[in-house]
Scaffold this motif. Structure first.
Motif, PDB file in Angstrom:
ATOM      1  N   TYR A  21       0.870  -1.183   0.000  1.00  0.00           N
ATOM      2  CA  TYR A  21       0.000   0.000   0.000  1.00  0.00           C
ATOM      3  C   TYR A  21       0.900   1.224   0.000  1.00  0.00           C
ATOM      4  O   TYR A  21       2.119   1.122   0.174  1.00  0.00           O
ATOM      5  CB  TYR A  21      -0.946   0.035   1.213  1.00  0.00           C
ATOM      6  CG  TYR A  21      -0.258   0.094   2.549  1.00  0.00           C
ATOM      7  CD1 TYR A  21       0.037   1.310   3.150  1.00  0.00           C
ATOM      8  CD2 TYR A  21       0.093  -1.072   3.219  1.00  0.00           C
ATOM      9  CE1 TYR A  21       0.676   1.368   4.378  1.00  0.00           C
ATOM     10  CE2 TYR A  21       0.736  -1.026   4.447  1.00  0.00           C
ATOM     11  CZ  TYR A  21       1.020   0.197   5.020  1.00  0.00           C
ATOM     12  OH  TYR A  21       1.666   0.245   6.235  1.00  0.00           O
ATOM     13  N   LEU A  22       0.287   2.399  -0.189  1.00  0.00           N
ATOM     14  CA  LEU A  22       1.010   3.669  -0.102  1.00  0.00           C
ATOM     15  C   LEU A  22       0.460   4.463   1.069  1.00  0.00           C
ATOM     16  O   LEU A  22      -0.695   4.299   1.463  1.00  0.00           O
ATOM     17  CB  LEU A  22       0.841   4.493  -1.380  1.00  0.00           C
ATOM     18  CG  LEU A  22       1.369   3.899  -2.679  1.00  0.00           C
ATOM     19  CD1 LEU A  22       1.158   4.885  -3.819  1.00  0.00           C
ATOM     20  CD2 LEU A  22       2.825   3.522  -2.570  1.00  0.00           C
ATOM     21  N   ASP A  23       1.283   5.351   1.582  1.00  0.00           N
ATOM     22  CA  ASP A  23       0.845   6.270   2.622  1.00  0.00           C
ATOM     23  C   ASP A  23       1.287   7.669   2.202  1.00  0.00           C
ATOM     24  O   ASP A  23       2.453   7.883   1.877  1.00  0.00           O
ATOM     25  CB  ASP A  23       1.455   5.898   3.968  1.00  0.00           C
ATOM     26  CG  ASP A  23       0.846   6.702   5.097  1.00  0.00           C
ATOM     27  OD1 ASP A  23      -0.320   6.438   5.436  1.00  0.00           O
ATOM     28  OD2 ASP A  23       1.518   7.611   5.620  1.00  0.00           O
ATOM     29  N   PHE A  24       0.331   8.596   2.184  1.00  0.00           N
ATOM     30  CA  PHE A  24       0.612   9.972   1.776  1.00  0.00           C
ATOM     31  C   PHE A  24       0.495  10.892   2.982  1.00  0.00           C
ATOM     32  O   PHE A  24      -0.430  10.756   3.785  1.00  0.00           O
ATOM     33  CB  PHE A  24      -0.388  10.433   0.706  1.00  0.00           C
ATOM     34  CG  PHE A  24      -0.230   9.751  -0.609  1.00  0.00           C
ATOM     35  CD1 PHE A  24       0.574  10.302  -1.603  1.00  0.00           C
ATOM     36  CD2 PHE A  24      -0.876   8.558  -0.876  1.00  0.00           C
ATOM     37  CE1 PHE A  24       0.716   9.673  -2.826  1.00  0.00           C
ATOM     38  CE2 PHE A  24      -0.745   7.924  -2.096  1.00  0.00           C
ATOM     39  CZ  PHE A  24       0.056   8.481  -3.074  1.00  0.00           C
ATOM     40  N   GLU A  25       1.427  11.833   3.067  1.00  0.00           N
ATOM     41  CA  GLU A  25       1.378  12.880   4.080  1.00  0.00           C
ATOM     42  C   GLU A  25       1.412  14.222   3.366  1.00  0.00           C
ATOM     43  O   GLU A  25       2.005  14.345   2.296  1.00  0.00           O
ATOM     44  CB  GLU A  25       2.568  12.782   5.031  1.00  0.00           C
ATOM     45  CG  GLU A  25       2.537  11.559   5.920  1.00  0.00           C
ATOM     46  CD  GLU A  25       3.679  11.525   6.921  1.00  0.00           C
ATOM     47  OE1 GLU A  25       4.340  12.565   7.139  1.00  0.00           O
ATOM     48  OE2 GLU A  25       3.916  10.449   7.489  1.00  0.00           O
ATOM     49  N   ALA A  26       0.779  15.216   3.987  1.00  0.00           N
ATOM     50  CA  ALA A  26       0.735  16.541   3.372  1.00  0.00           C
ATOM     51  C   ALA A  26       0.839  17.611   4.434  1.00  0.00           C
ATOM     52  O   ALA A  26       0.406  17.428   5.568  1.00  0.00           O
ATOM     53  CB  ALA A  26      -0.569  16.722   2.601  1.00  0.00           C
ATOM     54  N   TYR A  27       1.425  18.728   4.046  1.00  0.00           N
ATOM     55  CA  TYR A  27       1.312  19.950   4.825  1.00  0.00           C
ATOM     56  C   TYR A  27       0.093  20.644   4.230  1.00  0.00           C
ATOM     57  O   TYR A  27       0.189  21.380   3.243  1.00  0.00           O
ATOM     58  CB  TYR A  27       2.587  20.781   4.714  1.00  0.00           C
ATOM     59  CG  TYR A  27       2.497  22.097   5.453  1.00  0.00           C
ATOM     60  CD1 TYR A  27       2.123  22.131   6.793  1.00  0.00           C
ATOM     61  CD2 TYR A  27       2.770  23.291   4.816  1.00  0.00           C
ATOM     62  CE1 TYR A  27       2.009  23.345   7.461  1.00  0.00           C
ATOM     63  CE2 TYR A  27       2.665  24.500   5.472  1.00  0.00           C
ATOM     64  CZ  TYR A  27       2.283  24.514   6.802  1.00  0.00           C
ATOM     65  OH  TYR A  27       2.158  25.707   7.475  1.00  0.00           O
ATOM     66  N   GLU A  28      -1.076  20.337   4.800  1.00  0.00           N
ATOM     67  CA  GLU A  28      -2.351  20.665   4.157  1.00  0.00           C
ATOM     68  C   GLU A  28      -2.591  22.137   3.854  1.00  0.00           C
ATOM     69  O   GLU A  28      -3.040  22.456   2.751  1.00  0.00           O
ATOM     70  CB  GLU A  28      -3.514  20.050   4.932  1.00  0.00           C
ATOM     71  CG  GLU A  28      -3.546  18.547   4.757  1.00  0.00           C
ATOM     72  CD  GLU A  28      -4.830  17.894   5.228  1.00  0.00           C
ATOM     73  OE1 GLU A  28      -5.902  18.507   5.058  1.00  0.00           O
ATOM     74  OE2 GLU A  28      -4.738  16.783   5.757  1.00  0.00           O
ATOM     75  N   PRO A  29      -2.306  23.079   4.778  1.00  0.00           N
ATOM     76  CA  PRO A  29      -2.583  24.479   4.419  1.00  0.00           C
ATOM     77  C   PRO A  29      -1.820  24.926   3.164  1.00  0.00           C
ATOM     78  O   PRO A  29      -2.386  25.566   2.275  1.00  0.00           O
ATOM     79  CB  PRO A  29      -2.135  25.266   5.650  1.00  0.00           C
ATOM     80  CG  PRO A  29      -2.190  24.290   6.777  1.00  0.00           C
ATOM     81  CD  PRO A  29      -1.838  22.970   6.166  1.00  0.00           C
TER      82      PRO A  29
END
Length: 138
Positions: A46-54
């Motif tokens: 599987y993949l896991d995504f992270e973001a600096y959302e603002p």
């Protein structure tokens, strides 16, 4: 309705179609980035995504605004998923509508290429024997 969107929930291609549909559009183009089951000969779990959302939302909006202006689009949406994304599910959906198909194709390609270069979303691939952070740029 959201033009740019980040979610931990499964993305909906139909929702994106509904958002960009327009009676004046002769072309509606969609790019769907799915999670595949292998990379470089290794099986991906599987993949896991992270973001600096603002900042990610701000950059995604800038991409959409630029594409809409440059290609005279009627509408564009960019939706990205974060968190764990299983094999076969959508990680990103970009859709746009325009009077003619060529503008939509070019705008969609611009949007995914620019997203990978400028938007602070990071991808980690999980394998049977470990994991690795993946560069967005090929």
């Amino acid at each position: 309705m959201e033009q740019v969107y980040i979610s931990t929930d499964r993305l909906s291609s139909q929702w994106c179609i509904d958002l960009v549909s327009d009676d004046g559009s002769g072309g509606l183009v969609m790019f769907i980035g799915n999670v595949r089951n292998q990379t470089k000969g290794k099986t991906v779990k599987y993949l896991d995504f992270e973001a600096y959302e603002p900042m990610a939302i701000k950059e995604m909006q800038k991409i959409a605004d630029t594409a809409k202006d440059r290609w005279k689009l009627h509408k564009m949406v960019i939706h990205h998923r974060v968190g764990k994304v299983p094999i076969g599910e959508e990680a990103v959906i970009i859709a746009c509508s325009s009077p003619h198909r060529k503008a939509s194709f070019e705008a969609c390609e611009y949007a995914i290429d620019t997203l990978k270069e400028t938007v602070p979303i990071w991808k980690k691939e999980f394998f049977e024997d470990g994991e690795v952070w993946v560069s967005a740029r090929p």
